[in-house]
Design an enzyme around this catalytic site. Structure first.
Site, short mmCIF file in Angstrom:
data_model
loop_
_atom_site.label_atom_id
_atom_site.label_comp_id
_atom_site.label_asym_id
_atom_site.label_seq_id
_atom_site.Cartn_x
_atom_site.Cartn_y
_atom_site.Cartn_z
CE LYS A 238 1.47 -4.95 5.77
NZ LYS A 238 1.70 -3.80 4.87
CB SER B 194 -0.93 0.00 1.21
OG SER B 194 -1.82 -1.09 1.16
CG ASN B 195 3.34 2.58 3.08
OD1 ASN B 195 3.28 3.73 3.46
ND2 ASN B 195 2.87 1.57 3.79
#
Length: 309
Positions: free
Chosen positions: A172, A48-49
């Protein structure tokens, strides 16, 4: 039966762009090397980063290839590359897994599609992840992050069913649910299905519950502190580990208040003198000058000084 990634500290690396929003290979190299030198076990490209949804298929392959090449050419061949391959259709997700494999990734991290959440029943979620795993040339992992999947939060029953698939090897948990993590680790040994905390503020709590480590955004800022905490846990130095966990918890919270992905890039740029805070729209760049007098930035800066020490 596929093998999970080894336990340790993983980082969902931010991806640096130049002022034209094109990939910045020089800054990417500086960042990848600082993370590797900080002792991380692996690098997640396009988590997502990593702004995966803002990249073309070719850019996604390029970013994976570049990361793998930088590691290999600088003595870090053992550092693992995981690729985020989430997409809104099963077909495209499979294609991204195939691309990730050809570009050098060892594992794929797969988000649940979120365009039509009312239609994503448990059966449909199971069908999606199993179909992707069936077709993927590399082992897949389940990425549970309700914030970016329209609120879908896979519970331990669903993830447990997916863990039984021979090519689904881990997850995750960015949901931050330590109870869910513990339920999964008590059912599956991490050599069979690796459960990673998705946040730094529960790294030690996850390890105490037999997690495989973490894949967390704040590792972009202080990789050495994360690897130190992991080492302290392995050595049984729990009191010292808990003290460091408290600092990471405060730092992780503060980092999240500085502007998201753009804020992480701005902190890196200010503290380590490489890259720019540039993000792709609709995200907004964060001006490092705005950190002056900011108490959250002060907390993060203190953590970075501890990293340097």
């Amino acid at each position: 039966m596929s093998v999970p990634p080894p336990s340790g500290i993983y980082v969902p690396a931010v991806l640096f762009f130049d002022e034209n929003e094109d990939l910045d290979p020089k800054a990417i190299k500086q960042h990848v090397l600082r993370l590797a030198e900080g002792g991380v076990t692996g690098i997640l490209v396009q988590g997502s980063n990593g702004e995966a949804q803002h990249l073309s298929h070719e850019e996604r392959k390029q970013a994976i290839q570049l990361t793998r090449k930088i590691l290999d050419e600088n003595g870090f061949k053992d550092v693992i590359v995981i690729a985020g391959t989430g997409a809104q259709s099963t077909r495209e997700t499979i294609k991204l897994c195939q691309d990730a494999h050809s570009a050098g990734a060892a594992f794929a991290l797969v988000l649940t599609p979120s365009t039509w959440p009312p239609q994503m029943s448990v059966d449909n979620i199971l069908r999606f992840h199993r179909a992707v795993a069936d077709a993927s040339p590399i082992p897949t992992m389940v990425y549970n992050f309700p914030v970016v999947t329209a609120g879908q939060d896979l519970d331990s029953d669903v993830i447990g069913k997916l863990a039984e698939h021979p090519n689904i090897v881990g997850c995750k948990l960015s949901c931050g649910n330590i109870g869910k993590l513990h339920r999964l680790t008590s059912r599956f040994h991490r050599n069979q299905f690796a459960v990673f905390a998705g946040r730094s503020d529960l790294l030690l709590q996850g390890l105490l519950s037999q997690s495989a480590g973490c894949i967390a955004a704040s590792v972009n800022l202080v990789p050495k502190l994360h690897t130190k905490l992991y080492r302290l846990f392995e050595e049984g130095k729990l009191e010292e580990a808990m003290q460091l966990q408290a600092k990471l918890g405060h730092g992780d919270w503060a980092a999240g208040k500085l502007g998201g992905i753009g804020g992480i890039k701005a902190v890196v740029s200010e503290a380590f003198q490489y890259g720019t805070p540039m993000v792709r729209g609709p995200l907004k760049p964060v001006d490092g000058k705005s950190f002056v007098g900011n108490d959250y930035f002060k907390t993060v800066s203190e953590l970075i000084e501890l990293e340097r020490a």
